[in-house]
Design a protein around this motif. Structure first.
Motif: not given
Length: 381
Positions: A258-279
């Motif tokens: 939203s700070r770059v594209l006015q009106g676009a939604a922010d995207v939220t994640a957490n660190i566990y979303d990236f616990d995938d075969e090291r990549r």
């Protein structure tokens, strides 16, 4: 009710006449009866809806099967046709694409220009099941036409294949508006009780401006993907279970679109979303290196062996003793998390592929910034 008729085999459009021209045409028609309905060839009378839209009507309906439209649908079609012309495209109105026995499929306004693919606009003021919308969209695609839907109902498709947006009419200004589904919107759960919430509808745009912008390439699907976005790191501070000293835990990762594209939604994640075969772990560790986190009192994010889970997994650690701070500790202090640092990242497939919840991403977005050329997902593509 129609915005067009014929006169000696020449097509006339009601939008081409100002008030004086309309009255002159009415007077001529009373004398020579030269105007005919395009649907059945019946004689024409000139009328105006309660909202001011000029239209052609049957002098006598007879057996014609043409439907009667609402004043709101008529003013919307008028606004679309005029916007198409302002955008520099040719506008064709009420284009039949299937006979009545096959469903009476008609495109309300079709926009054409030399060297480009046609773009059509469909106004749906009455309720229409989503499977029927998909059926008509498939017919449109088979004909080589990209169709955008403007629908009054709360339940609308949210997908790239069928660009659909909510249509409303403001009585005070006599203007139609387009609303785009927000990150919390889902057509299955949309109802009259909850459909007006601010999280359901992300942007509200004047219909004419929306049509002009869509034809100029300002309408994009999943706008965050491929953009450089601020990644806000939300942190909570707690006592380490082992050394009893204060350490920071990364609770949420917010890609602040939203700070770059006015009106676009922010995207939220957490660190566990990236616990995938090291990549995913490698990507996150490179983006948030130990030195950067340490400056804010945050322990390293890295793979550690968890006795609870019986495996090595990506985790928060204590900045003092590096003890694994499990998910239980995250949940205990999650409500205290605040943005502590921000880094710019290219939000491409390396990030997107790890996100399970794509609702904030897979949405249409209207770019109201000055146009600098057609976007990749513009409707004419």
């Amino acid at each position: 009710m129609s915005l067009k008729c014929t006169s000696n085999d020449q097509e006339l459009l009601s939008i081409d006449f100002d008030n004086e021209g309309w009255e002159n045409l009415r007077a001529r028609n009373r004398k020579d009866r030269a105007l005919k309905m395009t649907c059945c060839g019946a004689d024409v009378v000139l009328r105006q809806t309660k909202l001011g839209t000029q239209y052609f009507a049957h002098a006598k309906k007879g057996r014609c099967t043409a439907v009667t439209d609402t004043a709101e649908a008529m003013i919307a079609r008028e606004a679309i046709a005029k916007a198409v012309r302002r955008a520099g495209w040719n506008a064709s109105l009420e284009m039949p694409r299937a006979p009545v026995e096959e469903g009476g499929w008609t495109l309300d306004v079709q926009a054409d220009r030399e060297g480009g693919k046609p773009v059509a606009f469909k106004v749906q003021w009455g309720r229409l099941p989503l499977d029927e919308v998909a059926h008509y969209q498939a017919m449109s695609q088979a004909a080589g036409i990209r169709t955008l839907w403007f629908m009054r109902q709360q339940s609308i498709p949210v997908e790239k294949a069928t660009p659909a947006f909510r249509l409303s009419h403001d009585v005070d200004t006599n203007t139609c508006f387009v609303s785009l589904p927000g990150p919390c919107y889902h057509p299955v759960f949309a109802s009259s009780k909850n459909s007006e919430g601010p999280n359901y509808w992300q942007q509200h745009v004047d219909l004419g401006s929306f049509v002009e912008g869509a034809l100029a390439g300002k309408l994009r699907f999943a706008p965050q993907v491929g953009c450089t976005l601020p990644l806000d790191v939300c942190v909570a501070y707690t006592e380490c279970w082992r050394c009893k000293k204060t350490t920071g835990l990364v609770i949420d990762l917010c890609f602040a679109a939203s700070r770059v594209l006015q009106g676009a939604a922010d995207v939220t994640a957490n660190i566990y979303d990236f616990d995938d075969e090291r990549r995913g772990a490698d990507l996150l560790m490179a983006t948030l290196p130990v030195e950067t986190l340490a400056r804010h009192g945050i322990g390293a994010i890295k793979p550690r062996f968890s006795r609870t889970e019986g495996r090595t997994c990506l985790s928060n650690g204590c900045i003092h003793c590096d003890a694994l701070q499990g998910r239980f500790f995250d949940h205990e202090v999650a409500y205290d998390a605040q943005p502590v640092l921000s880094v710019d990242v290219l939000f491409d497939d390396r990030w997107v592929s790890h996100l399970e919840d794509r609702d904030a991403i897979d949405r249409w977005w209207f770019d109201d910034r000055p146009c600098d050329g057609a976007a990749e997902d513009a409707p004419q593509s």
